[in-house]
Write an enzyme that holds these catalytic residues in place. Sequence first.
Site, PDB file in Angstrom:
ATOM      1  N   TYR A   1       0.828  -1.213   0.000  1.00  0.00           N
ATOM      2  CA  TYR A   1       0.000   0.000   0.000  1.00  0.00           C
ATOM      3  C   TYR A   1       0.864   1.266   0.000  1.00  0.00           C
ATOM      4  O   TYR A   1       0.443   2.306  -0.479  1.00  0.00           O
ATOM      5  CB  TYR A   1      -0.880   0.042   1.260  1.00  0.00           C
ATOM      6  CG  TYR A   1      -2.189  -0.683   1.135  1.00  0.00           C
ATOM      7  CD1 TYR A   1      -2.246  -1.993   0.684  1.00  0.00           C
ATOM      8  CD2 TYR A   1      -3.376  -0.051   1.489  1.00  0.00           C
ATOM      9  CE1 TYR A   1      -3.446  -2.669   0.599  1.00  0.00           C
ATOM     10  CE2 TYR A   1      -4.582  -0.722   1.409  1.00  0.00           C
ATOM     11  CZ  TYR A   1      -4.611  -2.023   0.973  1.00  0.00           C
ATOM     12  OH  TYR A   1      -5.807  -2.667   0.888  1.00  0.00           O
TER      13      TYR A   1
ATOM     14  N   LYS B   1       3.291 -15.254   1.978  1.00  0.00           N
ATOM     15  CA  LYS B   1       3.557 -16.136   0.835  1.00  0.00           C
ATOM     16  C   LYS B   1       5.067 -16.338   0.775  1.00  0.00           C
ATOM     17  O   LYS B   1       5.741 -15.882  -0.159  1.00  0.00           O
ATOM     18  CB  LYS B   1       3.026 -15.505  -0.466  1.00  0.00           C
ATOM     19  CG  LYS B   1       1.528 -15.553  -0.616  1.00  0.00           C
ATOM     20  CD  LYS B   1       1.003 -16.918  -1.055  1.00  0.00           C
ATOM     21  CE  LYS B   1       1.326 -17.218  -2.515  1.00  0.00           C
ATOM     22  NZ  LYS B   1       0.823 -18.566  -2.900  1.00  0.00           N
TER      23      LYS B   1
ATOM     24  N   ASP C   1      -6.124  -7.181   4.377  1.00  0.00           N
ATOM     25  CA  ASP C   1      -7.300  -6.549   3.771  1.00  0.00           C
ATOM     26  C   ASP C   1      -8.229  -7.625   3.211  1.00  0.00           C
ATOM     27  O   ASP C   1      -9.439  -7.629   3.475  1.00  0.00           O
ATOM     28  CB  ASP C   1      -6.833  -5.592   2.662  1.00  0.00           C
ATOM     29  CG  ASP C   1      -7.971  -4.767   2.088  1.00  0.00           C
ATOM     30  OD1 ASP C   1      -8.931  -4.482   2.827  1.00  0.00           O
ATOM     31  OD2 ASP C   1      -7.900  -4.415   0.900  1.00  0.00           O
TER      32      ASP C   1
ATOM     33  N   ASP D   1     -11.887  -9.314   5.108  1.00  0.00           N
ATOM     34  CA  ASP D   1     -13.209  -9.298   4.478  1.00  0.00           C
ATOM     35  C   ASP D   1     -13.816 -10.699   4.468  1.00  0.00           C
ATOM     36  O   ASP D   1     -15.013 -10.881   4.722  1.00  0.00           O
ATOM     37  CB  ASP D   1     -13.126  -8.776   3.030  1.00  0.00           C
ATOM     38  CG  ASP D   1     -13.403  -7.278   2.943  1.00  0.00           C
ATOM     39  OD1 ASP D   1     -13.166  -6.575   3.937  1.00  0.00           O
ATOM     40  OD2 ASP D   1     -13.871  -6.821   1.875  1.00  0.00           O
TER      41      ASP D   1
HETATM   42  C1  IPM Z   1     -10.211  -1.403   4.530  1.00  0.00           C
HETATM   43  C2  IPM Z   1     -10.525  -0.751   3.224  1.00  0.00           C
HETATM   44  C3  IPM Z   1      -9.410   0.215   2.910  1.00  0.00           C
HETATM   45  C4  IPM Z   1      -8.167  -0.614   2.711  1.00  0.00           C
HETATM   46  C5  IPM Z   1      -9.645   1.154   1.732  1.00  0.00           C
HETATM   47  C6  IPM Z   1     -10.890   1.966   1.910  1.00  0.00           C
HETATM   48  C7  IPM Z   1      -8.457   2.050   1.519  1.00  0.00           C
HETATM   49  O1  IPM Z   1     -10.719  -1.709   2.245  1.00  0.00           O
HETATM   50  O2  IPM Z   1     -10.053  -0.686   5.525  1.00  0.00           O
HETATM   51  O3  IPM Z   1     -10.131  -2.634   4.565  1.00  0.00           O
HETATM   52  O4  IPM Z   1      -7.962  -1.211   1.647  1.00  0.00           O
HETATM   53  O5  IPM Z   1      -7.379  -0.690   3.655  1.00  0.00           O
HETATM   54 MG    MG Z   2     -10.777  -3.703   2.989  1.00  0.00          MG
END
Ligand code: IPM
Ligand code: MG
Length: 368
Positions: free
Chosen positions: A141, A192, A249, A253
């Site tokens: 990032y 990885k 990330d 999710d």
């Molecule tokens: C998260 C979101 C963020 C990320 C975005 C909004 C920049 O997906 O907090 O998981 O990728 O970190």
């Molecule tokens: Mg996210």
Amino acid sequence: MTKKLLVLPGDGIGPEVMRETLRVVEWFQKNRGLSFEITHGLVGGASIDVHGVPLTQATIQAALDADAVLFGAVGGPQYDVQPFDNRPEIGILGLRSGLKLFANLRPATVLDALVDASPLKPELVRGLDIMIVREATGGIYFGEPRGIETLPDGQQRGYNTEVYTTNEIERVTRVACDIARKRGNRLCSVEKANVMDSGLLWRQVVTALVAREYPDIRLSHMYADNCAMQLAKNPHQFDVIVTSNLFGDLLSDLAAMLTGSLGMLPSATLGAVDARGKRHALYEPIHGSAPDIAGKDLANPMAQMLSFAMLLRYSFGLADDAQLIENAVAGVLAQGLATADLSLPGAKRISTTECGNAILAQLELLAK
Ligand code: IPM
Ligand code: MG
């Protein structure tokens, strides 16, 4: 003592879920003797609308001055026209890097009332309680070099760099280990290492650190792709997971969805403890700004409220007050009340505002 709180509702459903959460904050001030000095600020698209940029220096300063930041969500289709380095997401990325918030704590817990809301079979998720610790200020990032360039043959080439130093890996691993010690004492480190040099270093550094400083912790390692599969196959095998920014990330999710709704999960992002014992921290729901349902009083405010609960627990050590909010959330769901995002068989659908009402009623009941 009065604590300084910076409130950044952001975009989409952010302001609605924050509004209901501030009613909860108010309740704690009235009924539990907590005292907050609340400052409001703009972030993301809301800040672009007023200031032209998603995060101003003044907002970063306000966040640095605050004892904790309560953040909503950023983004929306109307900002797709923004140049890449002025998009709403810079709001949250800039706060993470500006406050050096390197450890992102993302719990995935399944409340009993929500076992049937999960897309997985009930027996796979009942009682689930995982903590993902995602590195949040490094990796691909933020890594340099990055960019889009035009090659001599006219093609374009986009590139980012996954990069981690020993220190970056160690400090986030320490946070994960400290959390693991308060839970099941198990840590799974995810990378990885089979294809990435940074992943190989990650594995070596975590292994050495745990052996040196946390010999009591049961450490395991897993490749990120396998971890995704294992999360869906047998999530109960995990206690605490520590991983990089990008993998965290994705995996958070996935873990969030195991619980039945992204709308339910809070997160905390923590910096280092400084010489005065202060630690910068930001608390936000995992769900995004959900522009499709924004302004319709449909959003689930529980993740924002649970983020406030995490704030009480991690920034102020108020575990009992945090627990009170968590119990109130569980209580509302147990009554069969649920916002539209939760596919709970037989539940009565409630609006964002009604959810706030129900939570306050539960708090009254529980505090008696
Ligand atoms: C998260 C979101 C963020 C990320 C975005 C909004 C920049 O997906 O907090 O998981 O990728 O970190
Ligand atoms: Mg996210």
